[in-house]
Design a protein around this motif. Structure first.
Motif, PDB file in Angstrom:
ATOM      1  N   ALA A   3       0.695  -1.153   0.177  1.00 29.97           N
ATOM      2  CA  ALA A   3       0.092   0.096  -0.064  1.00 29.97           C
ATOM      3  C   ALA A   3       1.116   1.307  -0.004  1.00 29.97           C
ATOM      4  O   ALA A   3       1.982   1.275   0.356  1.00 29.97           O
ATOM      5  N   ASP A   7      -2.388   5.499   2.451  1.00 24.65           N
ATOM      6  CA  ASP A   7      -3.092   4.543   2.879  1.00 24.65           C
ATOM      7  C   ASP A   7      -2.915   3.722   4.193  1.00 24.65           C
ATOM      8  O   ASP A   7      -3.926   3.557   5.107  1.00 24.65           O
ATOM      9  N   LEU A   8      -1.531   3.597   4.545  1.00 22.65           N
ATOM     10  CA  LEU A   8      -1.169   2.768   5.722  1.00 22.65           C
ATOM     11  C   LEU A   8      -1.476   4.024   6.953  1.00 22.65           C
ATOM     12  O   LEU A   8      -1.551   3.350   7.909  1.00 22.65           O
ATOM     13  N   TRP A  13      -8.610  -1.742   9.893  1.00 22.17           N
ATOM     14  CA  TRP A  13      -9.401  -2.400   8.662  1.00 22.17           C
ATOM     15  C   TRP A  13      -9.900  -1.229   7.749  1.00 22.17           C
ATOM     16  O   TRP A  13     -10.065  -1.706   6.489  1.00 22.17           O
ATOM     17  N   ARG A  16      -7.023  -1.010   5.026  1.00 24.65           N
ATOM     18  CA  ARG A  16      -6.908  -2.176   4.126  1.00 24.65           C
ATOM     19  C   ARG A  16      -8.302  -2.110   3.104  1.00 24.65           C
ATOM     20  O   ARG A  16      -7.811  -2.255   1.892  1.00 24.65           O
ATOM     21  N   VAL A  19      -7.191   0.536   0.581  1.00 27.03           N
ATOM     22  CA  VAL A  19      -6.199  -0.083  -0.349  1.00 27.03           C
ATOM     23  C   VAL A  19      -6.739  -1.133  -1.300  1.00 27.03           C
ATOM     24  O   VAL A  19      -6.435  -0.923  -2.414  1.00 27.03           O
TER      25      VAL A  19
END
Length: 215
Positions: A3, A7-8, A13, A16, A19
């Motif tokens: 990612a 995004d990180l 969740w 994720r 991503v």
């Protein structure tokens, strides 16, 4: 596939999900752009530049640095690589025409040893052309400054000199073909982008190993 930093930063969740949504959106968008780019060049002249531009964006996606401007970056790469990729793809075009001719002859041939031998030849040619095309896209991207003749010589022998990579590409394509057969809704969405992503990643791994060995 990793990612991006943004995004990180979301974490958990939700990060994720972001991503996966971003990856899915780009896969669908790039798939559509490859189709449009191919048609824009009248298919024959548009296919290689479209695959090259799409492959470049998918390489960035796989590397965790997806494009922020997919439309602009695709058409820039398409325009910049139009002539070179068509020059590099010309031998493959001849090969595909030969394959079409051989397939037509095979369809009209009667049963017997000659038909069996022709079948083997047609299948072998098809396998070679598919792997060569899968090799051409990342090679043209990674070695943009290498002369066309030298690039094509490498692409021509790569399917034979890298049998494990060639086998991996063929297995991946076979798995995807079966998947698309049973989940047909995926074909118009990612029928080109996913095979291009997977084959590009496999070939890139081999090219990275060869570059490390030559260094």
């Amino acid at each position: 596939m990793s990612a991006s930093t943004d995004d990180l930063a979301v974490g958990g969740w939700a990060g994720r999900v972001m991503v996966f949504l971003r990856v899915g959106t780009q896969l669908v968008g790039i798939n559509l752009l490859v189709v449009v780019g191919t048609l824009a060049g009248g298919v024959v002249l548009g296919a290689y530049p479209a695959l090259g531009a799409g492959g470049a964006l998918l390489s960035r996606l796989a590397g965790g640095t997806p494009s922020e401007h997919v439309w602009h970056d695709f058409w820039t790469a398409y325009r910049d690589g139009f002539r070179r990729l068509n020059v590099l793809g010309a031998p493959l075009t001849v090969g595909f025409l030969l394959f079409a001719l051989d397939a037509a002859v095979l369809a009209a041939a009667s049963a017997g040893p000659a038909r069996a031998a022709l079948t083997v030849g047609v299948v072998a040619l098809a396998v070679y052309l598919v792997v060569a095309l899968a090799t051409l896209v990342p090679v043209a991207r990674r070695y943009a400054d290498v002369p066309a003749s030298r690039t094509w010589r490498f692409v021509a022998v790569a399917p034979l000199l890298s049998p494990l990579t060639s086998l991996a590409v063929l297995v991946a394509f076979a798995v995807l073909a079966v998947t698309f057969t049973y989940v047909t809704v995926l074909v118009p969405l990612v029928g080109l982008s996913v095979p291009l992503l997977v084959s590009g990643w496999l070939v890139d791994q081999r090219l990275t190993a060869l570059d490390a060995r030559a260094a």
